[in-house]
Design an enzyme around this catalytic site. Structure first.
Site, PDB file in Angstrom:
ATOM      1  N   SER A  68       1.449  -0.869   0.213  1.00  0.00           N
ATOM      2  CA  SER A  68      -0.153  -0.077   0.038  1.00  0.00           C
ATOM      3  C   SER A  68       1.029   1.117  -0.591  1.00  0.00           C
ATOM      4  CB  SER A  68      -0.540   0.205   0.968  1.00  0.00           C
ATOM      5  OG  SER A  68       0.235  -0.063   2.557  1.00  0.00           O
ATOM      6  N   VAL A 108      -8.784  -5.556   9.143  1.00  0.00           N
ATOM      7  CA  VAL A 108      -9.175  -5.593   8.231  1.00  0.00           C
ATOM      8  C   VAL A 108      -8.327  -5.579   7.431  1.00  0.00           C
ATOM      9  CG1 VAL A 108     -11.577  -5.690   6.965  1.00  0.00           C
ATOM     10  CG2 VAL A 108     -11.350  -5.259   9.859  1.00  0.00           C
ATOM     11  N   CYS A 151      -0.549   3.883 -13.124  1.00  0.00           N
ATOM     12  CA  CYS A 151      -1.156   3.750 -11.718  1.00  0.00           C
ATOM     13  C   CYS A 151      -0.015   5.168 -11.414  1.00  0.00           C
ATOM     14  CB  CYS A 151      -1.300   2.794 -10.946  1.00  0.00           C
ATOM     15  SG  CYS A 151      -2.194   1.800 -10.497  1.00  0.00           S
TER      16      CYS A 151
END
Length: 287
Positions: free
Chosen positions: A34, A71, A269
């Protein structure tokens, strides 16, 4: 469990269970997949990933002995950092078999006595009270239709003073793209289609207002939104450079087709973040 709330195991495993060895060729040693946070320009990717994790955890008000739910825990870097730095118990959820196996090994090798669990399960299957929630880079996989259910569950699991830190890529509505004077091209549209069909099946980006509205509708107050947009462009540049530097190994592990697909994804990206079509934000959600 109703079909509409079954976790998206197949979509997630199609990407994240490609090969741990392949991902190691371009990720940093913590295997954090990330956006990093380059607090200083001279930081290594590993230092910047730890800085991002610390940035997220630092917004939660963690105290020793609390239980933190992660999560979409990935390969476990955030969980293990929370245990090490804040002396908390951790529960990690992932839909990836490879990630679950990797985190099990981290837990087995850890000498810290706090409770550390990883479950091969989605948030839809979790129903235990926790003190804090962190979710980094998972919300993009949920689908717009599940946002209300996710925020409702998070609100129910947390205590009265509970906090959730949600770190997610966000997209612009076509109207916002027009208002900002960004070009709407077929190239951009084709690239988005490539991402949601060949890289992240089923993935959909929220907008900032969408996150804020769903959080508020389910009892949260969004106390802070922090953009890390330029940091993701730099992260992606470093990933693509590492992938390119290891081209021979990449192809040996997978194929030239997979290598080219990932180069297209990472470089494309990075450009989307630089132009401003997409952003990445940390939302601090207070119960």
């Amino acid at each position: 469990m109703p079909d509409e709330l079954k976790p998206h195991f197949a979509n997630v495993q199609a990407h994240y269970d490609l090969s741990d060895d392949f991902f190691r060729l371009f990720l940093d040693p913590t295997q954090t997949y990330s956006c990093a946070y380059f607090e200083r320009d001279d930081m290594t990717l590993q230092e910047a990933q730890i800085a991002k994790i610390d940035l997220a955890l630092g917004k939660l008000g963690l105290q020793p002995g609390m239980t933190l739910l992660d999560v979409g825990c990935g390969w476990g870097a955030t969980m293990m950092r929370a245990v090490e730095k804040y002396d908390v118990n951790v529960v990690g959820l992932t839909l990836s078999k490879n990630q679950a196996n990797h985190v099990q090994q981290l837990v087995a090798n850890s000498e810290n006595l706090r409770s550390k669990r990883v479950l091969l399960a989605g948030w839809e299957q979790f129903d235990e009270p926790v003190d804090r929630i962190v979710s980094i880079g998972a919300f993009e996989h949920f689908g717009h239709e599940r946002y209300d259910a996710f925020f409702s569950l998070a609100h129910r699991l947390l205590p009265a003073d509970g906090v959730m830190l949600l770190h997610t890529i966000t997209g612009l509505h076509p109207k916002e793209i027009h208002e900002r004077g960004l070009p709407m091209s077929f190239t951009f549209a084709r690239f988005l289609k490539f991402i949601v069909t060949e890289i992240f099946p089923g993935g959909r980006l929220p907008s900032i207002p969408m996150v804020q509205e769903c959080a508020s509708a389910n009892g949260f107050t969004v106390t802070r939104v922090q953009s890390l947009q330029p940091h993701y462009a730099k992260t992606l540049d470093l990933w693509s450079a590492a992938l390119q530097a290891n081209k021979g190994q990449d192809i040996a592990l997978q194929s030239e087709e997979v290598y080219e697909r990932y180069m297209k994804y990472l470089t494309g990206c990075a450009e989307m973040f630089r132009i401003g079509y997409i952003d990445v934000n940390q939302f601090t959600c207070q119960k």
